[in-house]
Design an enzyme around this catalytic site. Structure first.
Site, mmCIF file in Angstrom:
data_model
loop_
_atom_site.group_PDB
_atom_site.id
_atom_site.type_symbol
_atom_site.label_atom_id
_atom_site.label_comp_id
_atom_site.label_asym_id
_atom_site.label_seq_id
_atom_site.Cartn_x
_atom_site.Cartn_y
_atom_site.Cartn_z
ATOM 1 N N TRP A 26 1.930 0.228 5.493
ATOM 2 C CA TRP A 26 3.159 0.780 4.901
ATOM 3 C C TRP A 26 3.651 -0.139 3.799
ATOM 4 O O TRP A 26 3.683 -1.356 3.960
ATOM 5 C CB TRP A 26 4.215 0.933 5.994
ATOM 6 C CG TRP A 26 5.596 1.272 5.497
ATOM 7 C CD1 TRP A 26 5.924 2.131 4.496
ATOM 8 C CD2 TRP A 26 6.826 0.743 5.993
ATOM 9 N NE1 TRP A 26 7.286 2.190 4.333
ATOM 10 C CE2 TRP A 26 7.867 1.344 5.244
ATOM 11 C CE3 TRP A 26 7.151 -0.161 7.006
ATOM 12 C CZ2 TRP A 26 9.216 1.044 5.469
ATOM 13 C CZ3 TRP A 26 8.484 -0.456 7.230
ATOM 14 C CH2 TRP A 26 9.506 0.150 6.480
ATOM 15 N N SER A 27 4.049 0.443 2.674
ATOM 16 C CA SER A 27 4.643 -0.290 1.562
ATOM 17 C C SER A 27 3.674 -1.377 1.083
ATOM 18 O O SER A 27 2.514 -1.085 0.790
ATOM 19 C CB SER A 27 6.000 -0.858 1.994
ATOM 20 O OG SER A 27 6.742 -1.325 0.889
ATOM 21 N N PHE A 28 4.111 -2.640 1.018
ATOM 22 C CA PHE A 28 3.207 -3.720 0.621
ATOM 23 C C PHE A 28 1.975 -3.758 1.522
ATOM 24 O O PHE A 28 0.859 -4.054 1.078
ATOM 25 C CB PHE A 28 3.950 -5.054 0.696
ATOM 26 C CG PHE A 28 3.054 -6.255 0.582
ATOM 27 C CD1 PHE A 28 2.489 -6.609 -0.631
ATOM 28 C CD2 PHE A 28 2.775 -7.035 1.701
ATOM 29 C CE1 PHE A 28 1.647 -7.716 -0.734
ATOM 30 C CE2 PHE A 28 1.951 -8.142 1.609
ATOM 31 C CZ PHE A 28 1.381 -8.482 0.385
ATOM 32 N N SER A 38 2.953 3.583 -0.283
ATOM 33 C CA SER A 38 2.613 2.289 -0.876
ATOM 34 C C SER A 38 2.403 2.440 -2.375
ATOM 35 O O SER A 38 1.654 3.310 -2.819
ATOM 36 C CB SER A 38 1.336 1.743 -0.228
ATOM 37 O OG SER A 38 0.986 0.496 -0.768
#
Length: 346
Positions: free
Chosen positions: A153-155, A182
């Site tokens: 998730w995300s980074f 992401s």
């Protein structure tokens, strides 16, 4: 009774799984606190993840607590199951506690979180590639052979992508790769200053605001340091005061020790900088699932922007939430429903 209170339920049976009954990263912290306050026993979070029923937990209240176990690089959210495990990479803050909400929806499947080594006393990484190589080693210690299933998730999506690429380069089979909202890599690598900072991230007000945003304590419209002009007053960041504010608001991050909280902040700072530098050197070969938040500014986060790095189809699944709400109970339930169907095909 303590399980039922934490779950806001009238009744929980002794064999009912805490997470499958609705428990998440917030309520498990509440359960641990209730056990400590009521029974005088410190039960580490990882013990609750590994023994999530009253029956399984019985007799373990005498075990001395290992407060750092929930901060280990490998967080075993569920170790049992006949299906291949799902490996979940942490977002910028470095913790994978939020993935606990997947357990009630992914039956008979081990789920592991991968967490920043800095939180358990390790050093800060020098690159996304270095982080991914470390996590690949940890994955293969637990699961020596594929097929592997990886999510971020995300980074953490960028790290998960790089880990999947490195697994393939080593000749391993990666059957499943999923990214949760992401951002795609930049067009070119950006050098990181010696201090490990980037853009306006050296400004303390911007640091505080972005860190709070990533911890879910500000809304998704808070400007990131890379787009924030110099504040009128750049005051010194007081991490201990910030930790106290989080504790008062009921955030599980407020329960972390001062040293750990400082480490989490430094890891977050480094991860932000590294994310601006990472450009994949190799393509991922195979299909990729991409879950995109439909609310808030997209800022380039969409499946088609990852397609240049993937030799296979990138299928996008919209989720009715903002970027920071991806691991909240309702959005995560929607994501897990799709994951269950996709994983069943691999």
């Amino acid at each position: 009774m303590l399980f039922a209170e934490a779950l806001r339920s009238d009744r929980v049976g002794i064999d009912d799984d805490f997470f499958e009954s609705g428990g998440d990263s917030l309520s498990v912290v509440e359960l641990a606190e209730s056990i400590r306050d009521t029974l005088g026993a410190d039960i580490p979070l990882n013990t609750l993840y590994e023994h999530p029923t009253v029956a399984a937990l019985a007799g373990r209240c005498e075990v001395p607590a290992d407060a750092g176990a929930a901060l280990d690089v490998v967080l075993p959210l569920r170790t049992l199951g006949t299906e291949p495990p799902l490996w979940c990479v942490h977002p910028a803050a470095g913790l994978s506690w939020g993935y606990a909400g997947l357990l009630r929806h992914l039956r008979d499947r081990p789920v592991y979180g991968l967490q920043s080594r800095a939180l358990s006393g390790g050093g800060l990484p020098g690159s996304v590639e270095e982080m991914a190589a470390d996590y690949v080693q940890q994955i293969r210690k637990v699961q020596p052979h594929g097929p592997y299933q990886v999510l971020g998730w995300s980074f953490g999506g960028r790290v998960a992508f790089e880990a999947a690429v490195q697994l393939q380069q080593a000749g391993a089979s990666v059957a499943f790769l999923a990214l949760l909202d992401s951002a795609p890599p930049p067009q070119e690598r950006r050098e990181i200053p010696a201090a490990g900072d980037s853009d306006g991230f050296v400004l303390e007000n911007a640091v505080r605001r972005y860190f709070l945003m990533m911890l879910g304590e500000l809304d998704d419209e808070a400007a990131s340091p890379g787009t924030t002009d110099r504040p009128a007053e750049a005051t010194e960041l007081d991490l201990e005061a910030l930790r106290s504010e989080l504790a008062a608001s009921g955030s599980p991050y407020g329960l972390l020790g001062q040293h750990t909280f400082q480490s989490m902040f430094e890891a977050h700072r480094r991860h932000y900088a590294l994310s601006r530098q990472y450009v994949p050197a190799e393509h991922f070969h195979g299909p990729m699932a991409y879950f995109s938040a439909t609310q808030g500014e997209a800022r380039g986060r969409c499946g088609k922007n990852w397609q240049p790095f993937v030799r296979g189809p990138v299928t996008e699944y919209p989720v009715e939430c903002s970027h920071l709400e991806m691991t909240k109970p309702t959005p995560l339930a929607d994501i897990a429903g799709v994951l269950a169907e996709l994983l069943a095909d691999h």
